[in-house]
Motif scaffolding. Structure first.
Motif, mmCIF file in Angstrom:
data_model
loop_
_atom_site.group_PDB
_atom_site.id
_atom_site.type_symbol
_atom_site.label_atom_id
_atom_site.label_comp_id
_atom_site.label_asym_id
_atom_site.label_seq_id
_atom_site.Cartn_x
_atom_site.Cartn_y
_atom_site.Cartn_z
ATOM 1 N N ARG A 58 61.138 -37.507 102.865
ATOM 2 C CA ARG A 58 62.563 -37.229 102.804
ATOM 3 C C ARG A 58 63.333 -38.284 103.580
ATOM 4 N NH1 ARG A 58 65.600 -31.765 104.919
ATOM 5 N NH2 ARG A 58 67.370 -31.921 103.518
ATOM 6 N N ARG A 86 64.732 -28.110 92.701
ATOM 7 C CA ARG A 86 64.045 -28.390 93.971
ATOM 8 C C ARG A 86 64.960 -28.068 95.145
ATOM 9 N NH1 ARG A 86 62.612 -33.599 93.238
ATOM 10 N NH2 ARG A 86 64.507 -34.418 94.151
ATOM 11 N N GLU A 87 66.192 -28.541 95.084
ATOM 12 C CA GLU A 87 67.138 -28.298 96.171
ATOM 13 C C GLU A 87 67.395 -26.801 96.339
ATOM 14 O OE1 GLU A 87 71.457 -29.451 95.954
ATOM 15 O OE2 GLU A 87 70.785 -30.795 97.563
ATOM 16 N N ASP A 88 67.552 -26.096 95.237
ATOM 17 C CA ASP A 88 67.787 -24.655 95.273
ATOM 18 C C ASP A 88 66.592 -23.932 95.908
ATOM 19 O OD1 ASP A 88 69.456 -22.339 94.448
ATOM 20 O OD2 ASP A 88 67.711 -21.884 93.192
ATOM 21 N N GLU A 132 68.023 -30.319 91.102
ATOM 22 C CA GLU A 132 68.780 -29.111 91.420
ATOM 23 C C GLU A 132 67.862 -27.918 91.654
ATOM 24 O OE1 GLU A 132 71.591 -28.917 88.213
ATOM 25 O OE2 GLU A 132 72.889 -30.436 89.132
ATOM 26 N N SER A 148 69.769 -36.964 95.772
ATOM 27 C CA SER A 148 68.470 -36.590 96.325
ATOM 28 C C SER A 148 68.179 -37.360 97.602
ATOM 29 C CB SER A 148 67.372 -36.886 95.300
ATOM 30 O OG SER A 148 66.109 -36.636 95.855
ATOM 31 N N LYS A 149 67.426 -36.722 98.474
ATOM 32 C CA LYS A 149 66.971 -37.370 99.704
ATOM 33 C C LYS A 149 65.501 -37.763 99.576
ATOM 34 C CE LYS A 149 70.254 -34.815 102.454
ATOM 35 N NZ LYS A 149 70.540 -33.436 102.215
ATOM 36 N N LYS A 206 66.463 -24.697 99.719
ATOM 37 C CA LYS A 206 67.520 -23.996 100.448
ATOM 38 C C LYS A 206 67.223 -22.508 100.551
ATOM 39 C CE LYS A 206 71.403 -27.092 99.731
ATOM 40 N NZ LYS A 206 72.734 -27.267 99.138
#
Length: 155
Positions: A152, A37-39, A35, A94-95, A42
């Motif tokens: 990815r 990492r994704e944040d 979360e 996750s990708k 983005k």
């Protein structure tokens, strides 16, 4: 002898419970890191593509928001490091490809390339010169994509 026979199953049970608890904790930690990492990604991607990319493409006018976008991207890039990609953070949402976990030195190189490209972004964007901004934007985009292409999963 009889006592030893009871201790072994109890010890094995406790050990199993500890392993389950540790695994559960690592799954929670992996989810939290995912979360974060994704944040981070983005919050870097939006100003890069929307704030600077649109100026580069000519669909938005250059202005103070363009500089703010560059500052945001550069600031967040300084927080990038391998702690965003620990083992166990490849949760279902996750990708992330699992190959990233065995490529630590290469990941460090890719992160360094992103940091170097983003460090040049703010002064270039502040100049207001579209051709120069395009070059800096492309360098950051290419540095980010180098990692995404390698590690990815495709959507």
């Amino acid at each position: 002898m009889r006592r030893r026979g009871r201790v072994l199953p109890v010890a094995a049970g406790i050990s199993a419970l500890l392993m389950i608890a540790a695994h559960g904790a690592s799954l929670e930690d992996g989810k939290a890191v995912f979360e974060r990492r994704e944040d981070t990604m983005k919050h870097m991607g939006r100003p890069l593509f929307l704030g600077i990319g649109r100026v580069v493409k000519g669909t938005a006018a250059y202005g103070p928001d363009t500089v703010t976008a560059a500052e945001t991207v550069a600031s967040l890039a300084t927080t990038l490091d391998r702690t965003l990609f620990p083992l166990g953070s490849d949760v279902a949402e996750s990708k992330l490809k699992p190959e990233i976990f065995s490529a630590k030195d290469y990941v460090d190189q890719l992160i360094a390339a992103v940091k170097a490209a983003t460090a040049r972004l703010v002064p270039v964007v502040e100049s207001g010169d579209k051709a120069t901004i395009t070059g800096a934007y492309t360098a950051v985009n290419n540095a980010c994509n180098a990692c995404h292409t390698e590690f990815r999963k495709e959507e």
